[in-house]
Motif scaffolding. Structure first.
Motif, PDB file in Angstrom:
ATOM      1  N   GLN A 101      -5.235  38.405  74.274  1.00  0.00           N
ATOM      2  CA  GLN A 101      -5.044  36.963  74.178  1.00  0.00           C
ATOM      3  C   GLN A 101      -4.518  36.543  72.811  1.00  0.00           C
ATOM      4  O   GLN A 101      -4.448  35.364  72.517  1.00  0.00           O
ATOM      5  N   GLU A 133     -15.062  25.589  74.603  1.00  0.00           N
ATOM      6  CA  GLU A 133     -14.141  25.773  75.724  1.00  0.00           C
ATOM      7  C   GLU A 133     -13.089  26.835  75.475  1.00  0.00           C
ATOM      8  O   GLU A 133     -12.471  27.325  76.408  1.00  0.00           O
ATOM      9  N   ARG A 134     -12.868  27.217  74.225  1.00  0.00           N
ATOM     10  CA  ARG A 134     -11.807  28.160  73.912  1.00  0.00           C
ATOM     11  C   ARG A 134     -12.212  29.576  74.268  1.00  0.00           C
ATOM     12  O   ARG A 134     -13.299  30.028  73.936  1.00  0.00           O
ATOM     13  N   ARG A 135     -11.340  30.275  74.946  1.00  0.00           N
ATOM     14  CA  ARG A 135     -11.604  31.655  75.347  1.00  0.00           C
ATOM     15  C   ARG A 135     -10.660  32.647  74.675  1.00  0.00           C
ATOM     16  O   ARG A 135     -10.850  33.840  74.745  1.00  0.00           O
ATOM     17  N   GLY A 136      -9.614  32.166  74.066  1.00  0.00           N
ATOM     18  CA  GLY A 136      -8.653  33.033  73.403  1.00  0.00           C
ATOM     19  C   GLY A 136      -7.918  32.233  72.351  1.00  0.00           C
ATOM     20  O   GLY A 136      -8.411  31.224  71.854  1.00  0.00           O
ATOM     21  N   ASP A 161      -5.508  29.536  71.330  1.00  0.00           N
ATOM     22  CA  ASP A 161      -4.798  28.370  71.842  1.00  0.00           C
ATOM     23  C   ASP A 161      -3.682  28.037  70.861  1.00  0.00           C
ATOM     24  O   ASP A 161      -3.939  27.838  69.671  1.00  0.00           O
ATOM     25  N   ASP A 191     -10.585  30.858  66.087  1.00  0.00           N
ATOM     26  CA  ASP A 191     -12.013  30.544  66.112  1.00  0.00           C
ATOM     27  C   ASP A 191     -12.340  29.206  65.460  1.00  0.00           C
ATOM     28  O   ASP A 191     -13.446  28.693  65.617  1.00  0.00           O
TER      29      ASP A 191
END
Length: 263
Positions: free
Chosen positions: A137, A218-221, A223, A212
């Motif tokens: 990601q 909500e962030r998984r990778g 953005d 980070d």
């Protein structure tokens, strides 16, 4: 500033396994005071790039981390390129040998090509403790594109209105490539890396990488917001207007007006 030497050897209670590259991405800092340095790293496979800054709203204190390579699961090598000080100061690089851990970095480095140069040691910790990013990601950052002519746009510090605070944009230009950061306020937990930038005529494009920071449940990778703006050659050259769109989400878009450069 030109005499600063950065070195990073990452140390922790438990060494990372083969996914060391995943554990490298993110934001690291040497502290919270005015003299703190912030490192933003982005790994893709066995390579990585990034920035180091401090203070992060000062263009002369923002530098590129380049030629990063991971090997052996918990070791890395990279370079910090120092290019501030004006046209009479020849850019140089510090070579960093690093041993990777999870939430703490112990730094060791010396001037590239100078075996007798002194080694400086510093310690940095991860801003978001325990953060881990899937390597797939993290889009790869290509090296600055080769060009025969430099853009007349000189970069510098620009400001814009943010949701909660003024946004400070440090845009660095090498040839026609653009990189840098955005922060507001410029504390370690909100510094965000700018990369993949390019100047074509009056058009400037680059990507904002939310890894980070700022923190988001909500962030998984990674953005990325893709920015596209116009450099004013006439009228008011101290204003740049940008349109942004969240990568992969064309319905999430907006506009930003930057004022600068501030010296």
């Amino acid at each position: 500033m030109k005499c600063i030497v950065f070195a990073i050897a990452l140390h922790l209670l438990a060494a990372l396994p083969s996914r060391a590259a995943d554990g490298l991405s993110g934001t690291w800092t040497t502290g919270t005071g005015p003299g703190a340095r912030v490192f933003v790293l982005k790994a893709a496979g066995e390579t990585f790039s990034g920035i180091v800054c401090g203070p992060c709203d000062e263009p002369d204190s923002v530098f590129r981390i380049e030629d990063g390579h991971l090997s052996g699961g918990n070791r890395a090598t990279f370079f910090v390129r120092y290019d501030a000080g004006g046209p009479r100061v020849r850019p140089y690089r510090d070579q960093v040998e690093a041993t990777l851990g999870t939430n703490q970095i112990t730094m060791q480095a010396r001037r590239e090509g100078e075996r007798d140069a002194a080694v400086t040691t510093t310690v940095a910790t991860r801003v978001v403790a325990g953060f881990e990013l899937a390597a797939a990601q993290a889009p790869a950052t290509p090296p600055p594109a080769a060009t025969d002519s430099a853009s007349s746009f000189g970069g510098g510090r620009w400001v814009s209105v943010g949701r909660n605070a003024q946004q400070n944009w440090v845009l660095k230009v090498r040839g026609n490539s653009v990189w840098g950061l955005v922060c507001g306020p410029c504390t370690p937990d909100v510094v965000t890396m700018v990369d993949d930038g390019r100047i074509d005529g009056d058009t400037i494009t680059f990507a904002i990488n939310h890894i980070d920071t700022p923190r988001s449940a909500e962030r998984r990778g990674v953005d990325r917001n893709l920015m596209r703006g116009t450099i004013e050659r006439t009228g008011n050259p101290n204003v740049m207007k940008f349109t942004w769109v969240r990568e992969g989400h064309p319905d999430q878009t907006g506009q930003i007006v930057m004022i600068g450069p501030l010296r």
